[in-house]
Design an enzyme around this catalytic site. Structure first.
Site, mmCIF file in Angstrom:
data_model
loop_
_atom_site.group_PDB
_atom_site.id
_atom_site.type_symbol
_atom_site.label_atom_id
_atom_site.label_comp_id
_atom_site.label_asym_id
_atom_site.label_seq_id
_atom_site.Cartn_x
_atom_site.Cartn_y
_atom_site.Cartn_z
ATOM 1 N N GLY A 162 38.715 -106.268 -4.418
ATOM 2 C CA GLY A 162 38.809 -105.818 -5.795
ATOM 3 C C GLY A 162 38.775 -104.304 -5.882
ATOM 4 O O GLY A 162 39.274 -103.592 -5.005
ATOM 5 N N SER A 163 38.131 -103.812 -6.918
ATOM 6 C CA SER A 163 38.185 -102.373 -7.190
ATOM 7 C C SER A 163 37.398 -101.515 -6.212
ATOM 8 O O SER A 163 37.542 -100.289 -6.235
ATOM 9 C CB SER A 163 37.707 -102.107 -8.618
ATOM 10 O OG SER A 163 38.644 -102.622 -9.548
ATOM 11 N N THR A 164 36.574 -102.110 -5.356
ATOM 12 C CA THR A 164 35.939 -101.280 -4.322
ATOM 13 C C THR A 164 36.990 -100.674 -3.401
ATOM 14 O O THR A 164 36.771 -99.615 -2.810
ATOM 15 C CB THR A 164 34.930 -102.082 -3.477
ATOM 16 O OG1 THR A 164 35.610 -103.112 -2.749
ATOM 17 C CG2 THR A 164 33.848 -102.695 -4.352
ATOM 18 N N LYS B 151 39.551 -99.241 -4.292
ATOM 19 C CA LYS B 151 40.054 -98.001 -4.891
ATOM 20 C C LYS B 151 39.491 -96.766 -4.185
ATOM 21 O O LYS B 151 40.047 -95.671 -4.313
ATOM 22 C CB LYS B 151 39.746 -97.978 -6.387
ATOM 23 C CG LYS B 151 40.572 -99.008 -7.158
ATOM 24 C CD LYS B 151 40.139 -99.164 -8.608
ATOM 25 C CE LYS B 151 40.954 -100.260 -9.292
ATOM 26 N NZ LYS B 151 40.480 -100.571 -10.647
#
Length: 483
Positions: free
Chosen positions: A217-219, A221
């Site tokens: 997920g957004s980790t 990023k």
């Protein structure tokens, strides 16, 4: 020589040859298999004959052998068994071993090459053989804090010391009590093992380093932003601020978590996209960079690399090559991006340690019974995925995410915390995987952490990384800061 005598001589010679081949095969080629065969009771008794060395945390045993009055002479016991089960693993009759019990089994049993002279000495002097003791890197305060904070959630917490790579906490739930597998009744061991294999939640799996890998997920990023910054994209560079993004070459679209644009304005910067954890601009930056740039950076962080701590860690993976629609998804941690929580903790450790990831390690030292140090573990560089300027910029991004972005539930009064949340999709009708990763204090990092909570966090499966994973991380970080 008569024909009959020649025939007898040939037969005898062939018999000797057959005997030579058979004994050679047994002694040199089948030794390990025969020793591991559960029917080999002599080998089984011999493995318990020596006093197996202890596993220690802060000098206190988390696994040890105690004398018993039966054929095996020593019983393996695990004080606080469930708390440390994913570190110690188990040591059984008939079902093998896992964890440090397996990976350091030769030292613990006294059969490592470096203990050869000690074995000879024990034979000559008649002393009872003993295995080496292993001092583990786990901090008991942090381990307990991680255990308490994770509570009844299904998931894991892993914490590192960024400057050295020492693993300070490793908790995975649901878990098991290794004492139940250490009994001296093989039928009980088998029944217990089979029950654990069939149990809901895979309690024997160490989710920190193994099992089914998670979408980050957004980790992820952190990786995408690293690649962007080091490919010439500035923190202030922008993309169109859209509410829906058509995936290139596809009829599908993606949205931001809230369903709208990423803040106000017609454009959105890389920094704002990170701080507010917006998917669309990250997808746009990913497509702008190209798949090789993103994948090379993921591999620089450790994707597809072998690692042992000294337990084997399952490598994290990413698709390559990718079409632009897949690349857009990958850039915000979806598509086929898959990680271990340890790998995600290493994202934060790299940012915290000025761009350098130190090799994660669970063992401080191995000491023989005569107190001779057999191995002293020194910090080693595992990878240098980003430069110090990039780590400084990302650290500012992560601090802003906690102060006024998508990771506010990790705030700690009076302390600057750096963090990134994630709410990862697993399938159209499947609950989310919830994430937090970060480090503290941001200006003098003492610990980097990754938290994963499965199944959307509970019965209604409606949690987010910020609502559930971030508060868990906060409790562990507070335990560090309060020491």
């Amino acid at each position: 020589m008569s024909k009959e005598l020649k025939r007898v001589a040939i037969v005898v010679l062939l018999m000797f040859a057959a005997l030579f081949v058979a004994t050679t095969s047994i002694q040199f080629f089948q030794t390990d298999a025969l020793a591991a065969d559960t029917r080999n009771t002599r080998s089984l008794y011999a493995s318990y004959d020596a006093e197996r060395g202890p596993l220690l945390v802060d000098g206190q045993p988390i696994a040890m052998s105690v004398p018993v009055d039966d054929d095996y002479k020593f019983q393996r016991t695990y004080p606080n068994g469930p708390l440390y089960s994913q570190v110690t693993g188990y040591y059984t009759l008939g079902q093998g071993s896992t964890g440090l019990e397996q990976s350091l089994g030769d030292f613990l049993s006294g059969t490592a090459d470096s203990q050869f002279l000690a074995r000879i000495n024990s034979i000559i002097t008649g002393q009872k053989p003993k295995g080496a003791s292993v001092e583990v890197t786990i901090d008991p305060v942090l381990q307990q804090a991680a255990w308490d904070a994770l509570g009844d959630y299904t998931g894991t917490v892993v914490a590192l010391e960024p400057a050295t790579g020492r693993i300070l906490a490793m908790v995975s739930k649901p878990t098991f009590d290794p004492n139940t597998l250490a009994v001296h009744d093989p039928s009980v061991v088998t029944d217990t093992y089979d029950a654990l294999i069939e149990a809901t939640g895979d309690p024997l799996v160490n989710r920190s380093i193994d099992g089914n890998l998670y979408p980050p997920g957004s980790t992820f990023k952190i990786v995408t932003s690293s690649a962007a910054l080091e490919s010439g994209i500035a923190a202030t560079d922008t993309q169109p601020n859209l509410a829906r993004f058509p995936l290139p070459g596809s009829s599908n679209t993606v949205s931001n978590a809230g369903g709208g644009t990423c803040g106000g304005g017609d454009t959105v910067s890389l920094e704002t996209a990170f701080v507010l954890s917006c998917n669309i601009p990250m997808a746009e930056f990913g497509v702008q960079m190209g798949d090789s740039t993103l994948v090379d950076k993921a591999k620089a962080f450790g994707f597809d690399k072998e690692l042992d701590i000294p337990m084997a860690v399952q490598p994290s993976t990413i698709r390559f090559p990718m079409s632009d629609d897949k690349l857009a998804l990958s850039a915000f941690g979806q598509d086929e991006d898959r990680v271990t929580p340890l790998q995600v903790a290493m994202f934060s450790a790299a940012v915290a340690n000025k761009g350098t990831i130190m090799k994660p390690n669970l063992v401080d030292s191995i000491t023989a019974p005569d107190l001779t140090v057999l191995q002293q573990f020194e910090p080693q560089i595992f990878a240098e995925p980003i430069d110090s300027a990039t780590s400084s910029t990302l650290s500012q991004f992560m601090v802003s995410a906690v102060e006024n972005g998508a990771a506010t539930n990790a705030r700690i009064d009076g302390v600057s915390v750096a963090g990134k949340t994630g709410t990862a999709e697993n399938g159209e009708d499947d609950p989310y995987t919830l994430w937090f990763t970060g480090f503290a204090p941001a200006d003098n990092p003492r610990v980097a952490i990754a938290v994963v909570v499965e199944n959307g966090g509970g019965e209604d499966q409606s949690g987010s990384g910020n609502s559930i994973a971030a508060p868990i991380a906060k409790q562990v970080l507070e335990a560090v800061l309060n020491k």
